[in-house]
Write a protein that holds these residues in place. Structure first.
Motif, PDB file in Angstrom:
ATOM      1  N   PHE A  35       0.833  -1.209   0.000  1.00 39.15           N
ATOM      2  CA  PHE A  35       0.000   0.000   0.000  1.00 39.15           C
ATOM      3  C   PHE A  35       0.865   1.255   0.000  1.00 39.15           C
ATOM      4  O   PHE A  35       0.515   2.272  -0.593  1.00 39.15           O
ATOM      5  CB  PHE A  35      -0.973  -0.013   1.174  1.00 39.15           C
ATOM      6  CG  PHE A  35      -2.245  -0.736   0.860  1.00 39.15           C
ATOM      7  CD1 PHE A  35      -3.267  -0.095   0.165  1.00 39.15           C
ATOM      8  CD2 PHE A  35      -2.410  -2.061   1.212  1.00 39.15           C
ATOM      9  CE1 PHE A  35      -4.431  -0.766  -0.156  1.00 39.15           C
ATOM     10  CE2 PHE A  35      -3.576  -2.738   0.893  1.00 39.15           C
ATOM     11  CZ  PHE A  35      -4.595  -2.095   0.205  1.00 39.15           C
ATOM     12  N   ILE A  37       3.767   1.508  -1.506  1.00 36.42           N
ATOM     13  CA  ILE A  37       4.239   1.685  -2.884  1.00 36.42           C
ATOM     14  C   ILE A  37       3.134   2.292  -3.746  1.00 36.42           C
ATOM     15  O   ILE A  37       3.368   3.233  -4.524  1.00 36.42           O
ATOM     16  CB  ILE A  37       4.705   0.334  -3.469  1.00 36.42           C
ATOM     17  CG1 ILE A  37       5.989  -0.115  -2.767  1.00 36.42           C
ATOM     18  CG2 ILE A  37       4.937   0.440  -4.971  1.00 36.42           C
ATOM     19  CD1 ILE A  37       6.372  -1.553  -3.057  1.00 36.42           C
ATOM     20  N   LEU A  38       1.903   1.783  -3.587  1.00 40.45           N
ATOM     21  CA  LEU A  38       0.784   2.331  -4.365  1.00 40.45           C
ATOM     22  C   LEU A  38       0.601   3.815  -4.037  1.00 40.45           C
ATOM     23  O   LEU A  38       0.378   4.642  -4.925  1.00 40.45           O
ATOM     24  CB  LEU A  38      -0.510   1.563  -4.070  1.00 40.45           C
ATOM     25  CG  LEU A  38      -0.532   0.087  -4.473  1.00 40.45           C
ATOM     26  CD1 LEU A  38      -1.874  -0.546  -4.126  1.00 40.45           C
ATOM     27  CD2 LEU A  38      -0.255  -0.083  -5.957  1.00 40.45           C
ATOM     28  N   LEU A  39       0.739   4.131  -2.742  1.00 38.42           N
ATOM     29  CA  LEU A  39       0.580   5.530  -2.344  1.00 38.42           C
ATOM     30  C   LEU A  39       1.678   6.398  -2.950  1.00 38.42           C
ATOM     31  O   LEU A  39       1.409   7.494  -3.464  1.00 38.42           O
ATOM     32  CB  LEU A  39       0.616   5.621  -0.811  1.00 38.42           C
ATOM     33  CG  LEU A  39       0.391   7.019  -0.253  1.00 38.42           C
ATOM     34  CD1 LEU A  39      -1.052   7.442  -0.478  1.00 38.42           C
ATOM     35  CD2 LEU A  39       0.719   7.070   1.236  1.00 38.42           C
ATOM     36  N   PHE A  44      -6.086  13.594  -5.541  1.00 40.38           N
ATOM     37  CA  PHE A  44      -5.251  12.845  -4.604  1.00 40.38           C
ATOM     38  C   PHE A  44      -6.035  12.563  -3.322  1.00 40.38           C
ATOM     39  O   PHE A  44      -5.945  11.472  -2.746  1.00 40.38           O
ATOM     40  CB  PHE A  44      -3.996  13.662  -4.310  1.00 40.38           C
ATOM     41  CG  PHE A  44      -3.037  12.974  -3.386  1.00 40.38           C
ATOM     42  CD1 PHE A  44      -2.358  11.842  -3.784  1.00 40.38           C
ATOM     43  CD2 PHE A  44      -2.802  13.476  -2.118  1.00 40.38           C
ATOM     44  CE1 PHE A  44      -1.471  11.210  -2.937  1.00 40.38           C
ATOM     45  CE2 PHE A  44      -1.914  12.852  -1.259  1.00 40.38           C
ATOM     46  CZ  PHE A  44      -1.249  11.719  -1.679  1.00 40.38           C
ATOM     47  N   VAL A  66      -6.485   8.813  -1.988  1.00 40.43           N
ATOM     48  CA  VAL A  66      -5.908   8.401  -0.710  1.00 40.43           C
ATOM     49  C   VAL A  66      -6.997   7.847   0.213  1.00 40.43           C
ATOM     50  O   VAL A  66      -6.796   6.828   0.883  1.00 40.43           O
ATOM     51  CB  VAL A  66      -5.178   9.584  -0.047  1.00 40.43           C
ATOM     52  CG1 VAL A  66      -4.872   9.280   1.403  1.00 40.43           C
ATOM     53  CG2 VAL A  66      -3.893   9.878  -0.791  1.00 40.43           C
ATOM     54  N   LEU A 125      -7.793   4.363  -1.121  1.00 39.72           N
ATOM     55  CA  LEU A 125      -6.704   3.429  -0.811  1.00 39.72           C
ATOM     56  C   LEU A 125      -6.684   3.117   0.687  1.00 39.72           C
ATOM     57  O   LEU A 125      -6.481   1.974   1.088  1.00 39.72           O
ATOM     58  CB  LEU A 125      -5.354   4.012  -1.237  1.00 39.72           C
ATOM     59  CG  LEU A 125      -4.954   3.863  -2.714  1.00 39.72           C
ATOM     60  CD1 LEU A 125      -3.605   4.514  -2.961  1.00 39.72           C
ATOM     61  CD2 LEU A 125      -4.897   2.380  -3.096  1.00 39.72           C
ATOM     62  N   CYS A 184      -7.133  -0.491   2.340  1.00 40.39           N
ATOM     63  CA  CYS A 184      -6.077  -0.989   3.207  1.00 40.39           C
ATOM     64  C   CYS A 184      -6.677  -1.411   4.553  1.00 40.39           C
ATOM     65  O   CYS A 184      -6.324  -2.463   5.108  1.00 40.39           O
ATOM     66  CB  CYS A 184      -5.010   0.091   3.380  1.00 40.39           C
ATOM     67  SG  CYS A 184      -3.570  -0.456   4.293  1.00 40.39           S
ATOM     68  N   PHE A 228      -6.534  -8.468  -1.135  1.00 39.78           N
ATOM     69  CA  PHE A 228      -5.236  -7.793  -1.243  1.00 39.78           C
ATOM     70  C   PHE A 228      -4.652  -7.901  -2.655  1.00 39.78           C
ATOM     71  O   PHE A 228      -4.231  -6.914  -3.247  1.00 39.78           O
ATOM     72  CB  PHE A 228      -4.272  -8.379  -0.217  1.00 39.78           C
ATOM     73  CG  PHE A 228      -2.871  -7.867  -0.360  1.00 39.78           C
ATOM     74  CD1 PHE A 228      -2.583  -6.522  -0.187  1.00 39.78           C
ATOM     75  CD2 PHE A 228      -1.836  -8.723  -0.701  1.00 39.78           C
ATOM     76  CE1 PHE A 228      -1.296  -6.043  -0.324  1.00 39.78           C
ATOM     77  CE2 PHE A 228      -0.548  -8.252  -0.847  1.00 39.78           C
ATOM     78  CZ  PHE A 228      -0.287  -6.916  -0.655  1.00 39.78           C
ATOM     79  N   VAL A 245      -4.837  -1.798  -8.906  1.00 41.46           N
ATOM     80  CA  VAL A 245      -4.337  -0.434  -8.710  1.00 41.46           C
ATOM     81  C   VAL A 245      -2.915  -0.315  -9.270  1.00 41.46           C
ATOM     82  O   VAL A 245      -2.559   0.694  -9.881  1.00 41.46           O
ATOM     83  CB  VAL A 245      -4.396  -0.034  -7.221  1.00 41.46           C
ATOM     84  CG1 VAL A 245      -3.864   1.379  -7.028  1.00 41.46           C
ATOM     85  CG2 VAL A 245      -5.814  -0.125  -6.701  1.00 41.46           C
ATOM     86  N   GLY A 246      -2.145  -1.403  -9.098  1.00 42.59           N
ATOM     87  CA  GLY A 246      -0.797  -1.401  -9.683  1.00 42.59           C
ATOM     88  C   GLY A 246      -0.851  -1.226 -11.192  1.00 42.59           C
ATOM     89  O   GLY A 246      -0.055  -0.484 -11.779  1.00 42.59           O
ATOM     90  N   LEU A 297      -1.887   2.347 -12.170  1.00 46.74           N
ATOM     91  CA  LEU A 297      -0.811   3.293 -11.857  1.00 46.74           C
ATOM     92  C   LEU A 297       0.409   3.057 -12.735  1.00 46.74           C
ATOM     93  O   LEU A 297       1.386   3.799 -12.667  1.00 46.74           O
ATOM     94  CB  LEU A 297      -0.396   3.162 -10.389  1.00 46.74           C
ATOM     95  CG  LEU A 297      -1.358   3.713  -9.342  1.00 46.74           C
ATOM     96  CD1 LEU A 297      -0.889   3.337  -7.955  1.00 46.74           C
ATOM     97  CD2 LEU A 297      -1.477   5.224  -9.454  1.00 46.74           C
ATOM     98  N   ILE A 334       2.457   0.380 -12.690  1.00 49.47           N
ATOM     99  CA  ILE A 334       3.592  -0.341 -12.116  1.00 49.47           C
ATOM    100  C   ILE A 334       3.372  -1.854 -12.118  1.00 49.47           C
ATOM    101  O   ILE A 334       4.202  -2.602 -11.628  1.00 49.47           O
ATOM    102  CB  ILE A 334       3.919   0.141 -10.676  1.00 49.47           C
ATOM    103  CG1 ILE A 334       2.676   0.092  -9.783  1.00 49.47           C
ATOM    104  CG2 ILE A 334       4.488   1.533 -10.683  1.00 49.47           C
ATOM    105  CD1 ILE A 334       2.940   0.516  -8.349  1.00 49.47           C
TER     106      ILE A 334
END
Lengths: 608, 438
Positions: free
Chosen positions: A29, A31-33, B346, B350, B353, B357, B387, B394-395, B398, B400
């Protein structure tokens, strides 16, 4: 007991591993942030820009390129417009705006059918470019085609059109080497000029004045701003930035004189330059063979350019400034000046011409004259172009002095004329000869040099400067083709070209007078006698260069005429003319008639 | 049945977090379905609300059922769902060339979503039963087979993204269930070695950095690779035999790494041989999306533009140009996160996320506090499903993680995903309620 302890151990292991996983979860989380922070806060502005690029479609508005007029420009019309523009459209697209290659093909293919162009060529052009940049699919489209596309916009998503005036060279070939032409900016040019505001889809002046004055002529492109969605449905449109037209320029060229010279040189190979020695203004500049700039910039120009490039007559070459030739007898002017200035030579001193000159040495060598002139002084030697006289004079004063004066006149330097690609002449030296041929400088070389043969070579524009110096009392002005830069509406003169002194050679009045008299005598009763009947007194010097050409079907001689008029008039009115004909018959036969037509025209125009 | 005083044991924090995430999701599906030119809405959000209501009922039901009975009936559940998956693979309704859905007229179900939960239940039960023997390598066979069967069929659908989620979930459960770490590390190492070299080679090939380097030419020579793999295999067999007779620790240190490297190299040759050109291209486009602005790279570029252009406070609800003007693909399902990040900035990203989390960590906490091993493993497995969905989705948006096409739990549009998510939350609540039994 052991049962419980085993349970506890396993429970402990389970907890340890759970905490390890919780740590992993927290790290992920994190890293995502971090990446969210990076995209939104650190690179936010970049991505905002790209989002704007996505939805705001910038359609360029081409600036109208500056026009060109001849020297007689007056506010209020009736002017000779050498280069202008006509309205037209371009069809463009941004390849990356299509979602898939299939979608792009489905739009481009029928479009190519409509525009009657090859689909494969368009696609290969698109593939070779950055997909985020605008690509021109086809230039020079009429309004009727635009109407078809606009009324079928759902069939042609992501296809745009823009105003794109087409350049028109109103006198086609007549100004091909002076005005030049424009073309699509090449990748190398784009790389170099990107920072100066050039865009990859723009045109750029490729040669001639179009190239030299590109930054003034091009103006500044504007753009429409369209807000569109991904299917290119238009949400709104407005003019984002008005285009600013390029500046117009007034040339120093006189259309009538240019036309006379150009027509006189029909079917010949060579160049003709007319300059005003007092200011450096170029009145006419013709190079033949030539080409039609309208064809070079036309739609399917690749083949035409290829043909012009491979033509053995090299029509793209501006022979007035990009070719060098042995100056031949015209170089006797330099030999004379060197002798008069440095060797206390007196124009009345004579040499005898029996038709040949024998250079004494280990082996005697004969140098010939085209005639047996008998005994003559310098005036007659210039007028009759007697080689034996100059063999002896050159031998007497030696090569160093001759070359020194040739260098003073800038025969080995660019003149700085406002045209791109100028080359310079060549003056040999003893050192150069030793290095190149491994030989000493022989007396034979000196004798050859004194009549402009051998290693020496000059460009026609350099010869024009030499004549100008004689007319102008030793002062050479920088030759130029643009007199004024006008505002786009022609109402304001933005810049006037001030005459600029290029060189000043301190020549005694006696030297100047001798050369002028000698050249006048050449016209009155010498090699250029054909010009003697003209109402204005003309002075001149012919030249016939022997070349080392092995071609059989061409004359292995270059013909020169350099001269000026009026012989004794005020300097302000004087005009210098240089004619150079490749593979012509002797100067008097090939070059002089061209000069005759030019002088006659200028007399009728009231230049003198 | 639920007793009166058990109402107080319900995990309201978890429920609140899940509700909040789902509501955010529905708002964003509304935004994604909005057409700013016609001022109309695709109406997907209404369906999601219906799914939410059904899901809420199912969630409540799961809190009433004794979760232990899930373990008792795990095989029935597993094989029932597996049969549905197999049926779907061959007779499902193809949508975009994938047979992952069973169509029931008004709605359709994606059995592979339910399969994840079924696999987790079976694994939890199995690992509970084999708690003491799980350190042995042979005990890993059954969990692997239980996972591999649905993965195989999901791959045939073909739904690469869903299939891939099973694998990390399996690993996470084996890890928590007490498997020998060296076994897991060995398998992961083999997979890493097998994948990393073909990827590196492909990258060099396409990005055209052609300097000859000894290491790279080594990996281009299949025969040489085979020989090295064979040699290492021989070494490991020899040392294993020596270990068998002499039992010295030093041999273990030789044969384990060498067999890992040997297998890794062997599989990397296989992958290089059988990877098709377009698959290699995909790997590269993942590494640099700008290489292919049309294909899958287009999605990632547009997604990053959407997220990045949101800035701190976003462009406002229904005002995201990327989402509203259609530049963002799949915006109600896989690419829902960029819509939030673009319109609410953002701050919104946040918060989302953070809530996600919180859900995952709450699940982990429930696993830690569960009164029995089955409950703990079940909670951990459910949390790991959430998870890995979040990580991969999300990866991906984004930029990544590779583009695989996996929904974001609770947020993305999709009935099955939402239903399974809420059922899972119901199970979590149930497990937590029962920790107070003693």
């Amino acid at each position: 007991m052991s049962q419980t302890s085993l349970r506890n151990r396993m429970l402990e292991a389970f907890r340890r591993r759970m905490f390890f996983l919780i740590g992993l979860i927290a790290a992920v989380f994190m890293i995502l942030l971090i990446q969210t922070v990076n995209l939104q806060l650190i690179q936010g502005e970049t991505y905002k820009q790209r989002a704007r690029m996505n939805m705001e479609n910038y359609i360029p508005i081409s600036a109208s390129r500056g026009e060109m007029y001849d020297r007689n420009f007056k506010i209020g019309g009736g002017n000779v417009v050498i280069v202008s523009n006509r309205p037209s459209f371009n069809i463009t697209t941004i390849p990356a705006s299509f979602k898939s290659k299939e979608e792009m093909a489905a739009v481009i293919r029928p479009l190519c059918g409509l525009l009657k162009i090859s689909y494969d060529e368009v696609m290969s052009d698109i593939r070779s470019r950055n997909p985020w940049e605008r690509v021109v699919i086809r230039e020079d489209i009429g309004f009727d085609t635009i109407v078809v596309i606009a009324s079928n916009q759902h069939r042609f998503p992501n296809i745009d059109w823009e105003d794109a005036p087409v350049r028109v060279y109103n006198y086609s070939n007549m100004f091909s080497h002076t005005v030049g032409y424009i073309g699509a900016i090449s990748p190398a040019e784009y790389k170099r000029l990107r920072d100066s505001g050039y865009r990859h889809y723009q045109k750029i002046g490729k040669s001639g004045l179009e190239g030299e004055y590109d930054s003034l002529l091009r103006g500044t492109d504007g753009h429409y701003r369209r807000v569109v969605d991904v299917r290119n449905r238009i949400e709104g449109e407005e003019v984002g930035l008005q285009a600013v037209a390029g500046d117009n320029v007034v040339l120093s060229i006189d259309f009538e004189v240019q036309k006379a010279a150009w027509e006189a040189m029909k079917d010949l190979k060579g160049s003709c330059i007319v300059v005003k020695p007092h200011t450096g203004e170029v009145i006419a500049l013709v190079s033949r063979p030539d080409f039609d700039p309208n064809m070079v910039i036309s739609k399917n120009n690749a083949k035409i350019i290829e043909e012009l490039n491979t033509d053995k007559n090299k029509p793209f070459l501006n022979r007035a400034i990009q070719s060098k030739y042995p100056p031949a007898s015209t170089f006797k002017i330099v030999t004379s000046i060197a002798a008069l200035e440095e060797d206390k030579w007196n124009p009345n001193l004579t040499f005898h011409c029996p038709g040949k000159y024998t250079l004494k040495g280990f082996i005697d060598k004969d140098f010939f004259c085209y005639d047996a002139h008998g005994t003559l002084d310098m005036y007659w030697a210039i007028a009759k172009s007697c080689s034996v006289y100059f063999y002896q004079l050159g031998y007497k004063i030696g090569p160093t002095i001759i070359l020194k004066y040739a260098d003073y006149f800038g025969l080995a330097d660019k003149t700085g004329i406002d045209l791109p690609g100028e080359t310079q002449g060549f003056l040999p030296t003893k050192k150069w000869k030793l290095k190149t041929f491994g030989q000493q400088w022989f007396d034979g070389d000196t004798v050859n040099l004194s009549i402009g043969q051998g290693f020496v070579s000059v460009t026609p524009i350099e010869m024009a400067n030499l004549v100008s110096a004689i007319v102008n009392g030793g002062i050479i002005m920088r030759p130029h083709l643009v007199n004024e830069v006008l505002s786009p509406d022609n109402k304001k003169v933005l810049k006037k070209t001030e005459p600029r002194k290029l060189r000043e050679i301190p020549l005694s009045p006696m030297t100047l007078d001798t050369l002028r008299q000698g050249m006048r005598l050449a016209v009155k009763s010498g090699t250029a006698a054909r010009l003697s009947y003209l109402k204005v007194p003309i002075a001149g010097k012919t030249g016939t260069a022997q070349t080392r050409s092995k071609r059989k079907d061409d004359y292995s001689q270059h013909a020169w005429f350099v001269g000026y008029a009026p012989f004794d008039g005020p300097v302000e009115n004087a005009v210098a003319v240089v004619v150079m004909i490749e593979y012509g018959v002797a100067g008097a036969v090939s070059a002089v008639p061209i000069a005759e037509r030019v002088f006659a025209k200028m007399i009728s125009l009231g230049y003198f | 049945m639920l007793r009166r005083n058990e109402i107080y044991k319900i995990d309201y924090v978890l429920i609140a977090a899940v509700m909040a995430v789902i509501v955010i999701g529905i708002l964003m599906i509304y935004s994604a379905g909005f057409d700013p030119i016609d001022r109309t809405n695709s109406g997907l959000y209404k369906r999601q609300i219906v799914w939410f209501i059904i899901g809420f009922i199912l969630m409540l039901m799961m809190t009433f059922v004794r979760y232990k009975s899930l373990g008792d009936y795990c095989l029935y559940i597993y094989f029932f769902v597996l049969l549905l998956v197999i049926f779907t693979t061959f007779f499902g309704t193809p949508i975009r060339n994938t047979r992952a859905w069973l169509n029931f007229g008004y709605f359709s179900i994606q059995p592979s979503e339910f399969m994840k939960l079924a696999v987790v239940i079976v694994l939890a039960k199995y690992l509970e039963l084999r708690e003491r023997d799980i350190r042995h390598l042979r005990e890993l066979l059954v969990p692997t087979a239980v996972t591999a069967a649905p993965v195989l069929f999901v791959l045939m659908q073909p739904d690469f993204g869903t299939a891939m989620v099973f694998i990390p979930v399996l690993f996470a459960m084996l890890f928590i269930g007490g498997a020998d770490v060296s076994h897991l590390v060995a398998v992961i190492s083999i997979a890493t070695i097998a994948l990393i070299f073909p990827m590196a080679l492909t990258y060099r090939e396409w990005v055209a950095d052609q300097d000859a380097s000894i290491i790279v030419s080594f990996f281009q020579d299949y025969n040489l690779l085979f020989s090295v793999a064979g040699f290492l295999l021989l070494v490991s067999i020899t040392t294993y035999i020596l270990h068998f007779f002499l039992i010295k620790k030093i041999f273990r240190k030789i044969y384990i790494p060498s067999i890992v490297v040997s297998f890794g190299l062997f599989f990397s040759v296989v992958i290089m041989r059988f990877l098709k050109d377009y698959q290699k291209k995909r790997i590269l486009v993942f590494l640099n999306p700008d290489l292919d602005p049309h294909g899958s790279g287009y999605n990632v570029i547009q997604s990053k533009i959407a997220i990045g252009s949101g800035g701190f406070f976003g462009k406002g609800f229904l005002n995201g140009s990327q989402a509203q003007l259609g530049f963002l693909p799949e915006k109600s399902s896989d690419f829902i996160f960029p819509v939030i990040a673009e319109e609410w900035g953002f701050a919104g990203a946040v918060i989302l996320l953070g809530l996600l989390c919180l859900i995952v960590l709450r699940g982990a906490q429930i696993a830690l506090e569960a009164k029995d091993k089955f409950g703990a493993l079940l909670a951990a497995g459910i949390s790991s499903i959430f998870f890995f969905h979040i990580l991969i989705n999300v990866g991906m948006v984004l930029g990544i993680m590779p583009v695989t096409g996996l929904p974001l739990s609770f947020v993305s549009y999709g009935g099955s995903n939402l239903l399974v998510g809420m059922i899972s939350v119901g199970i979590l609540i149930n497990i937590r309620m029962n920790k107070f039994v003693y």
